[in-house]
Design an enzyme around this catalytic site. Structure first.
Site, mmCIF file in Angstrom:
data_model
loop_
_atom_site.group_PDB
_atom_site.id
_atom_site.type_symbol
_atom_site.label_atom_id
_atom_site.label_comp_id
_atom_site.label_asym_id
_atom_site.label_seq_id
_atom_site.Cartn_x
_atom_site.Cartn_y
_atom_site.Cartn_z
ATOM 1 N N THR A 2 0.828 -1.212 0.000
ATOM 2 C CA THR A 2 0.000 0.000 0.000
ATOM 3 C C THR A 2 0.865 1.265 0.000
ATOM 4 O OG1 THR A 2 -1.401 1.302 1.502
ATOM 5 C CG2 THR A 2 -0.118 -0.399 2.523
ATOM 6 N N ASP A 3 0.294 2.350 -0.505
ATOM 7 C CA ASP A 3 1.019 3.640 -0.464
ATOM 8 C C ASP A 3 1.158 4.151 0.968
ATOM 9 O OD1 ASP A 3 -1.640 4.427 -0.013
ATOM 10 O OD2 ASP A 3 -1.636 6.022 -1.517
ATOM 11 N N GLU A 4 0.404 3.550 1.905
ATOM 12 C CA GLU A 4 0.461 4.043 3.284
ATOM 13 C C GLU A 4 1.804 3.757 3.949
ATOM 14 O OE1 GLU A 4 -3.141 3.603 5.524
ATOM 15 O OE2 GLU A 4 -4.345 3.561 3.709
ATOM 16 N N TYR A 64 -1.394 -0.427 11.234
ATOM 17 C CA TYR A 64 -1.676 -1.103 9.944
ATOM 18 C C TYR A 64 -0.531 -0.875 8.971
ATOM 19 C CZ TYR A 64 -3.274 -1.353 5.093
ATOM 20 O OH TYR A 64 -3.344 -1.602 3.745
ATOM 21 N N LYS A 88 2.281 -3.407 7.361
ATOM 22 C CA LYS A 88 2.456 -3.604 5.910
ATOM 23 C C LYS A 88 3.904 -3.289 5.524
ATOM 24 C CE LYS A 88 -0.184 -4.578 3.139
ATOM 25 N NZ LYS A 88 -0.704 -5.886 2.641
#
Ligand code: NAD
Ligand code: TYD
Length: 334
Positions: free
Chosen positions: A123-125, A148, A152
């Site tokens: 994810t870009d997060e 989260y 990741k």
């Protein structure tokens, strides 16, 4: 190609399975999913009788069960994860277990069975928020804000280490925020659509000034498929809509209300539910575009399709929103 999809009963995984079976008549899919609160076999009703599709219920942390399911596949596309930021802020145990231990188990199985390809869905997060007008590139700093995104990021590091140490044939994709059919109504777009449809408040966090690079789920899936078939082993690919102009959560909320035909008084400003709230995500996806991929659905068109899908599938989300979800919702939004 025979593909094992982990987490295929969730939002993006189920859209990916539909897309692959439709686009590639010769492909086969094994869907390996634990069926947590976010996994729903109803998402796969349309393909359950397709002889090219099979389902195995199992935990990615269970090495033997995963090995049994993965024997003979040409690739693993690894979606399975705990995926909701708010839930990770309450309690992070399952996030560490599934996203980190689970990903290491997937890597081990790829090695043990000598599976030719692993696509790890990230994810870009993991980049954390970026100040305008900057964009995150594949080699930008990893600086996650929530349990989260930290879990990741940890899973990405394990994949990178496996590529370097064991030459595991893996690639990583980092997608931006998705929306579309079958999304669990805890994420902002389906939550606000379904709340608006039932005249419930839309809890808009922290002034609604935050920016996400909204990517229609079918475009994310075609990006993942491009990486699966054309990507270079060992590489990382951003998958973002590169939306311009960017839109804030508040603008997004107004667009949803307009499409559902409801008034702005449903918006309820709330503070403090998302400590560490990332202000802006923005991806540079040039590396994937160079492989011939581009997003095809604008936010206006994608939201229209999504609202229509939730209007036509009220049974689906009413079932999802009943039971245990109600407890979560009451506790979280008090
Ligand atoms: P989701 O929460 O809708 O689905 C997750 C699926 O994984 C569920 O079917 C669940 O049952 C399954 N699962 C969870 N723990 C498992 C375990 N231990 N073993 C086997 N299966 C398990 O998630 P999603 O939104 O479809 O996201 C899928 C992936 O894409 C995740 O890795 C997420 O980090 C990533 N991603 C999501 C977005 C987004 O906007 N939703 C954007 C970029 C990347
Ligand atoms: P969300 O859909 O949870 O995805 P993510 O945290 O992975 O980006 O949240 C998207 C944005 O919407 C984020 O800025 C938080 C905000 N948000 C709200 O304002 N209200 C809500 O009820 C939720 C769930 C999110």
């Amino acid at each position: 190609m025979k593909i094992l999809v982990t987490g295929g009963a969730g939002f993006i995984g189920s859209n990916f399975i539909h897309q692959i079976l439709q686009q590639y008549p010769g492909d086969e899919i094994v869907n390996y999913d634990l069926l947590t609160y976010a996994g729903n076999l109803e998402n796969l009703k349309r393909v359950e009788d397709d002889s090219r599709y099979s389902f195995v219920q199992g935990d990615i942390c269970n090495r033997e069960a995963l090995q049994d399911a993965a024997r003979g596949v040409d690739a693993i596309v690894h979606f399975a994860a705990e995926s909701h930021v708010d839930r990770s802020i309450y309690s992070s145990d399952e996030f560490l277990q599934t996203n980190i231990i689970g990903t290491q188990t997937v890597i081990d199985v790829v090695r043990e069975l000598q599976i030719p390809k692993l696509v790890h869905i990230s994810t870009d997060e993991v980049y954390g928020d970026v100040k305008a007008p900057e964009k995150s590139h594949e080699n930008s700093r990893i600086y996650p804000s929530s349990p989260y995104s930290a879990a990741k990021a940890g899973s990405d590091m394990l994949v990178i280490a496996a590529i370097r140490t064991h030459q595991v044939p893996a690639m990583i994709t980092r997608g931006s925020n998705n929306y579309g059919p079958f999304q669990f109504p805890e994420k902002i777009i389906p939550l606000f659509i379904t709340n608006a449809m039932t005249d419930n408040y839309l809890p808009l966090y922290d002034g609604g000034t935050q920016i996400r690079d909204w990517l229609y789920v079918a475009d994310h899936c075609s990006g993942i498929d491009t990486v699966l078939r054309k990507g270079k082993i060992g590489e990382i690919y951003n998958i973002g809509a590169e939306q311009y102009p960017e839109i804030t959560n508040e603008q997004l909320t107004h667009m949803i209300l307009e499409l559902v035909g409801k008034e702005k008084h449903l918006i309820k400003p709330v503070q403090g539910l998302r400590p560490g709230h990332d202000q802006r995500y923005s991806l540079n996806a040039a590396k994937l575009r160079a492989l011939g991929w581009q997003p095809s659905v604008t936010i206006e068109e994608g939201l229209k399709r999504t609202v229509q899908w939730y209007q036509e599938n009220q049974d689906w989300w009413e079932r999802v929103k009943s039971g245990a979800y109600q407890e979560y919702y009451k506790k979280h939004y008090r």
